[in-house]
Design a protein around this motif. Structure first.
Motif, PDB file in Angstrom:
ATOM      1  N   ALA A  16      12.771  47.029  27.571  1.00  0.00           N
ATOM      2  CA  ALA A  16      12.772  45.523  27.669  1.00  0.00           C
ATOM      3  C   ALA A  16      11.814  45.058  28.553  1.00  0.00           C
ATOM      4  O   ALA A  16      11.929  44.341  29.304  1.00  0.00           O
ATOM      5  CB  ALA A  16      14.045  45.036  27.999  1.00  0.00           C
ATOM      6  N   GLU A  50      10.928  40.643  26.237  1.00  0.00           N
ATOM      7  CA  GLU A  50      11.597  39.631  26.741  1.00  0.00           C
ATOM      8  C   GLU A  50      10.738  38.149  27.004  1.00  0.00           C
ATOM      9  O   GLU A  50      10.189  38.465  28.093  1.00  0.00           O
ATOM     10  CB  GLU A  50      12.274  40.260  28.018  1.00  0.00           C
ATOM     11  N   TYR A 212      16.811  35.405  32.495  1.00  0.00           N
ATOM     12  CA  TYR A 212      16.682  36.435  32.302  1.00  0.00           C
ATOM     13  C   TYR A 212      18.123  37.238  32.340  1.00  0.00           C
ATOM     14  O   TYR A 212      18.525  38.029  31.642  1.00  0.00           O
ATOM     15  CB  TYR A 212      16.001  37.240  33.559  1.00  0.00           C
TER      16      TYR A 212
HETATM   17  N1  GLU Z   1      12.690  42.447  31.394  1.00  0.00           N
HETATM   18  C1  GLU Z   1      12.942  42.914  32.576  1.00  0.00           C
HETATM   19  C2  GLU Z   1      11.462  43.342  33.417  1.00  0.00           C
HETATM   20  O1  GLU Z   1      10.433  43.366  32.668  1.00  0.00           O
HETATM   21  C3  GLU Z   1      13.459  44.291  32.543  1.00  0.00           C
HETATM   22  C4  GLU Z   1      14.813  44.222  31.620  1.00  0.00           C
HETATM   23  C5  GLU Z   1      16.048  44.976  31.972  1.00  0.00           C
HETATM   24  O2  GLU Z   1      16.133  46.216  32.299  1.00  0.00           O
HETATM   25  O3  GLU Z   1      16.968  44.043  32.443  1.00  0.00           O
HETATM   26  O4  GLU Z   1      11.444  43.513  34.473  1.00  0.00           O
END
Ligand code: GLU
Length: 298
Positions: A16, A50, A212
């Protein structure tokens, strides 16, 4: 919200990334770890972008991520979830928490928070408590506002974030909060969480109607993710995720925290510190095979 994803019976993994820059070696390690563990456990592998931060995320970075992952040779399922297309799902979760009095609007600027923390330190003569990332805990000024005053200010369009009232959230979540860590050798162990060390975290930002923490929890559930593989830098934040899962009646996946890659000065590789990107390494002649070998995946 449609929180019953199709149950294939197989474990579901996901990578992600946030498209606010090109991927670097740390992302490659994370993506390859997900790929290797999904293969080992006979699981599906999903990709989620994300991109809730509409000012920092850019379409060309999404294209770059796709290019880098294809180059790395990791095969994801074709349906990619883009968080920016699902703000309604996060709004639904916020409405749920709000109806139960678990979140509140906070109008404080960073400067006001800094001043409150400094004043608190001056009074007590001791350092203000800090969260695991080193930021001072929110001093709680807006938590004690009269609800009708807060509502009036929101209705008048005053800029605000939404914070989780952590003490109430923990009380509402109930006892025995924790999760299970899985390791590549198949072993598992239980972890109890201490989410109070984060204080009243922000669940919706001033410029973005989510955060987030909230989006990751909602999406992992919506996508039926059973195994979260992420870096150790997100281990402490998992405590917040477990509280939110319990409050929103979502399943808690299994977690595995992989090692972090450090730069020459022993700091975590990060886009903000201009670590070399996969695109630059590739342009410099690095092959995907030697990268996989270098990271221990061959
Ligand atoms: N989008 C998050 C990042 O790039 C990580 C997502 C997750 O593992 O919760 O750090």
């Amino acid at each position: 919200m449609g929180l019953t994803p199709p149950d294939s019976g197989k474990p579901v993994f996901r990578f992600a990334p946030s498209p606010n820059g090109r991927l670097h070696l740390g992302h490659a390690l994370s993506a390859l770890s997900n790929g290797a563990l999904a293969r080992q456990f006979g699981g599906r592998l999903l990709l989620r972008i994300e991109d809730i931060d509409l000012t920092r995320c850019r379409p060309e970075f999404v294209d770059g991520i796709m290019e880098d992952l294809a180059w790395l040779g990791i095969a994801f399922e074709s349906e990619v979830r883009r968080q920016s297309r699902h703000f309604a799902d996060y709004a639904g979760a916020l409405a749920n928490l709000r109806a139960r009095g678990l979140i509140y609007p906070c109008f404080c600027s960073r400067q006001e928070i800094r001043a409150a923390v400094a004043a608190g330190e001056a009074v007590t003569g001791t350092p203000w408590p800090r969260d695991p990332d080193g930021a001072p805990l929110y001093p709680g000024n807006c938590r004690v506002l009269a609800p009708e005053d807060a509502e009036r200010r929101v209705a008048a369009g005053e800029a605000h974030v939404l914070r989780l009232d952590m003490a109430r959230a923990i009380a509402a979540a109930g006892p025995a909060l924790g999760y299970t860590v899985f390791e590549p050798d198949g072993s598992r162990h239980a972890v109890t969480v201490a989410p109070e060390r984060w204080g009243d975290v922000v669940l919706a930002r001033k410029d973005v109607p989510t955060s987030y923490h909230l989006s990751v929890v909602v999406d992992d559930a919506l996508q039926g993710v059973t195994h979260v593989v992420r870096g150790r830098d997100l281990e402490a934040a998992t405590d917040i995720h477990v509280v939110l899962q319990r409050l929103l009646d979502l399943p808690t996946p299994l977690y595995h925290f992989h090692r972090l890659l450090l730069d020459e000065e022993g700091r975590k590789l990060a886009k903000s510190r201009q670590s070399r990107t996969l695109a630059e390494l590739r342009a410099g002649g690095l092959s995907a095979e030697s990268l996989r070998r270098q990271l221990g995946f061959i």
